[in-house]
Scaffold this motif. Sequence first.
Motif, PDB file in Angstrom:
ATOM      1  N   GLU A 344     -20.209 -13.420  29.071  1.00 11.89           N
ATOM      2  CA  GLU A 344     -19.103 -12.704  29.705  1.00 11.89           C
ATOM      3  C   GLU A 344     -18.301 -13.580  30.658  1.00 11.89           C
ATOM      4  OE1 GLU A 344     -18.279  -9.760  28.957  1.00 11.89           O
ATOM      5  OE2 GLU A 344     -20.033  -8.672  28.207  1.00 11.89           O
ATOM      6  N   GLY A 347     -14.370 -14.488  29.930  1.00 16.76           N
ATOM      7  CA  GLY A 347     -13.492 -13.378  29.583  1.00 16.76           C
ATOM      8  C   GLY A 347     -12.821 -13.596  28.238  1.00 16.76           C
ATOM      9  N   ASP A 353      -8.896  -4.776  25.144  1.00 25.46           N
ATOM     10  CA  ASP A 353      -9.154  -4.837  26.579  1.00 25.46           C
ATOM     11  C   ASP A 353      -8.055  -4.105  27.351  1.00 25.46           C
ATOM     12  OD1 ASP A 353     -11.389  -6.349  26.082  1.00 25.46           O
ATOM     13  OD2 ASP A 353     -10.383  -8.268  26.408  1.00 25.46           O
ATOM     14  N   THR A 357      -8.834 -10.541  30.462  1.00 21.80           N
ATOM     15  CA  THR A 357      -9.895 -10.983  31.369  1.00 21.80           C
ATOM     16  C   THR A 357     -10.172 -12.480  31.255  1.00 21.80           C
ATOM     17  OG1 THR A 357     -11.587 -10.404  29.712  1.00 21.80           O
ATOM     18  CG2 THR A 357     -11.022  -8.719  31.350  1.00 21.80           C
ATOM     19  N   TYR A 358      -9.468 -13.180  30.382  1.00 28.18           N
ATOM     20  CA  TYR A 358      -9.718 -14.624  30.242  1.00 28.18           C
ATOM     21  C   TYR A 358      -9.019 -15.377  31.373  1.00 28.18           C
ATOM     22  CZ  TYR A 358      -9.792 -19.374  28.495  1.00 28.18           C
ATOM     23  OH  TYR A 358      -9.982 -20.722  28.377  1.00 28.18           O
ATOM     24  N   ASN A 516     -12.414  -9.516  35.343  1.00 27.09           N
ATOM     25  CA  ASN A 516     -13.621  -9.903  34.601  1.00 27.09           C
ATOM     26  C   ASN A 516     -14.870  -9.933  35.468  1.00 27.09           C
ATOM     27  OD1 ASN A 516     -14.767 -10.777  32.068  1.00 27.09           O
ATOM     28  ND2 ASN A 516     -14.998 -12.808  32.964  1.00 27.09           N
ATOM     29  N   ASN A 519     -17.622  -7.526  34.409  1.00 24.51           N
ATOM     30  CA  ASN A 519     -18.274  -7.911  33.158  1.00 24.51           C
ATOM     31  C   ASN A 519     -19.274  -9.032  33.375  1.00 24.51           C
ATOM     32  OD1 ASN A 519     -16.631  -6.068  31.804  1.00 24.51           O
ATOM     33  ND2 ASN A 519     -15.046  -7.602  31.393  1.00 24.51           N
TER      34      ASN A 519
END
Length: 865
Positions: A344, A347, A353, A357-358, A516, A519
């Motif tokens: 996780e 991301g 999504d 989240t990256y 993120n 996560n």
Amino acid sequence: MPDRAGTPEFSLGPPRPIPYLRRMARERKGPKKAKGPASRIHKPEKPKKTHRGFLSPFIARHPVRWAILGYASFVLIIFAGSIFSPGEMVYGTDTMSAGVFFRSFHAEQWRTHLSMPMWNPYIHAGLPFVDAMHGDIFYPAAILQIILPVTYALGMKLFLHIFLAGIFMFLFLRAIGRSDTASFIGGILYMFSPCLVSLIYPGHDGKIYVTALTPLAFLALYRAVISRRLVAFLGFGLAYAAMILTAHVQMAYYAAWGLGLYFIFLAWDKYRLRLRQVIPLVLSFTVAVLLALGATSMQWMAPYKYTNKYSQRLAHQEEEQRGFEWSSSWSMNSEELLSEINPEFPGSNLISDPRPTYWGQNYFKLNSEAVGVMVLALAIVALVAVPGPTMWFFGGLSLIALLYAMGSSTPVFRLFYELVPMVKKFRAPSMICFLFAFSWVVMAARGLDVLRAPAPVVGPKRKPAPDPFRVLLIIAAVYLGITLIAIAAGSSLLTGWASIVGNPLDPQKQAAAMANAGNVRNGFLIWSVVLWGLVATFYFRRRGILPAVTVVVILAHLAGLPLIKFDKRFVETVDPRPIYGERPILNLIRQHAPDEPYRVLNIRGTGAQGDLEDNYLALHGIEELSPTAMHGNHLLTHDIFVGRHDSQPALLTNATTRNLMNARLVVSRRPLQQEGFTALGESGGFYLYNNDDAMPRAAVFYQYEVEPDTNATLERIRSDDFPYRSRVILDQALPDREPVKADAAPIPFSPARVIEWDTDRFVVECSVARDGLLWLSENYYPAWRATDETGRTLPIYRADYTFRAVPVTAGTHRITFAYHSATFANSVWLSLVCLLILLGGTVAALRSRPQIMTVEPIPVPTTEA
């Protein structure tokens, strides 16, 4: 009760005895003793019963069948929503844009003509189908898209290879001496590895195929080296040929690195480079590789020639060879590296999504390079407890792959860049991570065997090795500490890491990191539970509390469930009908379509929402023009002619370019106010126009100019004073007629009639008043041949930069154009011959007497120690 040369008893049991080995054992023992009263006096003591479970005897007799059943059950249950929904389609970003059209065109050609299409006329004014590469057209799994609906078959091919990845890994691990249980769990860890399953979302099917075939190629190579038989090496050649046929050249090339190093390792480890034994191995290995290249020549020979001489990629050759920066782009970065301890961590940028989240250093991320924390923990146990030659090899291979994947972050990639051929032509070095995942799963299977050993293991010098259970306990404790730190730190863990590695986050990446953080926390918690679950399982197994079958079930769930939970986000299904189905604009186009060949200009990039997707018209049998890529490996002359890379593409801004391209109709999302367009109607939010001045597909010209400089030709055509309706520009003079003089009066063209057209052949009728040129609005490519009504071959010249022209004499003619590539025809024969040799050798190897497998037992203390 030990099994398989010192390894502990496992629930799946040893492999079935090989018949000839049983015969050899009887010869060593001598004749059977006669039965009589004496034989009943001292009966042997029965072994004590162990906790095997009621399924153990059945599993022990058929371990491979049970493994296949287990893997199939996993795939069917996990992907049931896609497998049992033929009307749905597995989403893939690359698949949605081009893959469906390419596969549909390929499948339809086979269904209607029972042959491979050689020319794709539907996009970019035509391009070669085989030479320009349209995916896995020669790969055996492509048959699924011929017998099944294409949108359904694309997902089925991916799920099939995830299943095969588990089977092949299971067989390889058993071959190198792992127990059946360790092999079974290793297959689960590999087939659901995020670096494999996550490739579904970007639609990278070729990468999935190569990753799935990697254990098969290593298995075939291992058996070949152990048996030292040429027919066994031919089996390896067949496995590697399948990798090449996936059409993913870069991944197959990386696989060749791993296989080559493994061959060197086996030759040294088994035979210590004794020349009498090694030289035949080297020769056999070389023959197998050459036959594999020959068997796949239909896949690469014509494309190699095309890519180096005619492809639009030549325009980017200087960019691709500009150096280290381009080749190291899309490398694995520090954030993605930490996905190995928590998938996780970096991301992603998935559509599902709620928000991106990256937050890593690449532009975006649609997949994962993670292997799984359980794999890493078990592999570390193996490396610490029993660091034998096999472990050191796969540890070294994984380290090389990881350092290469990191790109410019380490000096290793620079060495590859400077010393290894072809590396300068590739980018995205993170693709090599499949070798990292494969190596670590192999080591993890060894770790499972070590943890289940009945007695403490010893090191290579007969000294007691670290207790593997204690090593696992330490790993779990350390990971729990990291988890607690991550929970306490919250989102500052990510921003702090970015500061440490020198990755300043812009506002967008900062927001992604914040999104993120939750996560990441949940990921640490899940994998901490998995590690402590492993600790508890082996603790209770060692104390004899858990039956063997129960241990297998627990391990399978610990291996599969967390990986599956993470992988599921990369598997989405969509209804293909709204995307590829009939739209009202199609009926409007067909209503105004002429009776002769024509093209439709699809104007995209206007800023309006809901543009007509690339390749949509082509999918429905309408020849399409667009200033966007649509393919990416089309003809260079067409790419430059339409000005695809110009700030203002000539196809949109220059009337001469559009007219010469036979763009009879124009589709736009918004109304057009340009001269020369006649509105035909509006349907479904799209406007259709007629291009009043568009040239027909074929015409006869009586005047031509000569301009050897292609750049000057392009400037002349785009100029406002070029009489494109009366003159053609050739790159060389005709042998029997002079070019037109500059002050000559223009002679307008006369239309020709295309009376038959198909993918690889079309026929033109023309009435010629005087000697002239039959001009075609078709891309020039040397594989096309022209013949007249008498069967005489006519020369084809490159005209108006990218089109074709054929000299004709006065009179009525019937000219036939047919596609014939001598390079491809020769490669087909070479492929058939080599493929038959490989198939014959593989069958012979499978039917011949099996060889003894080398088993690497777990060292245990002896009285001498």
